[in-house]
Motif scaffolding. Sequence first.
Motif, mmCIF file in Angstrom:
data_model
loop_
_atom_site.group_PDB
_atom_site.id
_atom_site.type_symbol
_atom_site.label_atom_id
_atom_site.label_comp_id
_atom_site.label_asym_id
_atom_site.label_seq_id
_atom_site.Cartn_x
_atom_site.Cartn_y
_atom_site.Cartn_z
ATOM 1 N N ILE A 1 2.282 2.570 -12.612
ATOM 2 C CA ILE A 1 1.026 2.852 -11.918
ATOM 3 C C ILE A 1 0.695 1.735 -10.938
ATOM 4 O O ILE A 1 0.308 1.993 -9.794
ATOM 5 C CB ILE A 1 -0.110 3.066 -12.940
ATOM 6 C CG1 ILE A 1 0.117 4.379 -13.700
ATOM 7 C CG2 ILE A 1 -1.467 3.078 -12.253
ATOM 8 C CD1 ILE A 1 -0.785 4.562 -14.889
ATOM 9 N N ASN A 2 0.856 0.481 -11.369
ATOM 10 C CA ASN A 2 0.583 -0.643 -10.475
ATOM 11 C C ASN A 2 1.529 -0.647 -9.276
ATOM 12 O O ASN A 2 1.111 -0.958 -8.152
ATOM 13 C CB ASN A 2 0.689 -1.973 -11.214
ATOM 14 C CG ASN A 2 -0.425 -2.172 -12.216
ATOM 15 O OD1 ASN A 2 -0.196 -2.628 -13.325
ATOM 16 N ND2 ASN A 2 -1.639 -1.841 -11.848
ATOM 17 N N LEU A 3 2.783 -0.301 -9.498
ATOM 18 C CA LEU A 3 3.742 -0.221 -8.395
ATOM 19 C C LEU A 3 3.346 0.874 -7.412
ATOM 20 O O LEU A 3 3.379 0.680 -6.196
ATOM 21 C CB LEU A 3 5.153 0.023 -8.933
ATOM 22 C CG LEU A 3 6.261 0.146 -7.901
ATOM 23 C CD1 LEU A 3 6.375 -1.133 -7.072
ATOM 24 C CD2 LEU A 3 7.583 0.455 -8.584
ATOM 25 N N ALA B 1 -1.609 -5.562 -6.499
ATOM 26 C CA ALA B 1 -1.102 -4.502 -7.370
ATOM 27 C C ALA B 1 0.348 -4.767 -7.757
ATOM 28 O O ALA B 1 0.747 -4.506 -8.903
ATOM 29 C CB ALA B 1 -1.236 -3.142 -6.676
ATOM 30 N N LEU B 2 1.126 -5.302 -6.843
ATOM 31 C CA LEU B 2 2.517 -5.631 -7.148
ATOM 32 C C LEU B 2 2.596 -6.757 -8.174
ATOM 33 O O LEU B 2 3.442 -6.733 -9.074
ATOM 34 C CB LEU B 2 3.276 -6.013 -5.882
ATOM 35 C CG LEU B 2 4.762 -6.267 -6.072
ATOM 36 C CD1 LEU B 2 5.469 -5.007 -6.578
ATOM 37 C CD2 LEU B 2 5.385 -6.729 -4.777
ATOM 38 N N THR B 3 1.714 -7.724 -8.071
ATOM 39 C CA THR B 3 1.659 -8.802 -9.059
ATOM 40 C C THR B 3 1.333 -8.234 -10.439
ATOM 41 O O THR B 3 1.930 -8.638 -11.445
ATOM 42 C CB THR B 3 0.611 -9.856 -8.656
ATOM 43 O OG1 THR B 3 0.997 -10.406 -7.396
ATOM 44 C CG2 THR B 3 0.502 -10.961 -9.687
ATOM 45 N N ALA C 1 3.196 -6.638 -15.925
ATOM 46 C CA ALA C 1 3.475 -5.617 -16.940
ATOM 47 C C ALA C 1 4.972 -5.545 -17.226
ATOM 48 O O ALA C 1 5.391 -5.429 -18.383
ATOM 49 C CB ALA C 1 2.953 -4.249 -16.485
ATOM 50 N N ALA C 2 5.794 -5.650 -16.181
ATOM 51 C CA ALA C 2 7.249 -5.568 -16.353
ATOM 52 C C ALA C 2 7.789 -6.778 -17.109
ATOM 53 O O ALA C 2 8.755 -6.652 -17.873
ATOM 54 C CB ALA C 2 7.928 -5.457 -14.991
ATOM 55 N N ASN C 3 7.182 -7.946 -16.915
ATOM 56 C CA ASN C 3 7.645 -9.142 -17.611
ATOM 57 C C ASN C 3 7.316 -9.123 -19.092
ATOM 58 O O ASN C 3 7.924 -9.846 -19.877
ATOM 59 C CB ASN C 3 7.060 -10.405 -16.964
ATOM 60 C CG ASN C 3 7.705 -10.703 -15.632
ATOM 61 O OD1 ASN C 3 8.828 -10.296 -15.359
ATOM 62 N ND2 ASN C 3 6.986 -11.411 -14.784
#
Length: 143
Positions: free
Chosen positions: A68-70, A88-90, A95-97
């Motif tokens: 969603i953030n991506l 938003a990318l941050t 979330a990915a980390n």
Amino acid sequence: MDLSFSCPVAKIPGTFSLQIALCKEMRVEARFAALLMENKEFSEALTLLSSLVKDVRRLDDKLLLGDINLLESKLHFSLRNLPKAKAALTAARTAANAIHVPPAQQGAIDLQSGLLHAEEKDYKIAYSYFFEAFESFNKMNKI
């Protein structure tokens, strides 16, 4: 190994079918927002995502939150709002980390990072992100 996710609903006995319904609904809404973006209905997609992100945070679904953030970053980029696209990318990276993400999602995050850096004319860093995205996408074909 405990495969349950950390969510208030998950702690209530007898709510398994409700948990499934919630997860399906969240993913359908995220897909709907992606379709709106493809149809260039950026504002409507952002409105949908802003309410969706609150629910997904409560469910603590990091993979979906990253998606969603991506998507939110891509929407802001399309609207030429670079500061919000970077924010938003941050959030997507954060979330990915926190979890292991599939190569496709990691590649998409790196690709978006490359686009944002290229937009700012930081071509060396953009190149490194593009290369990382290539590596992630290439890894998918070898699995």
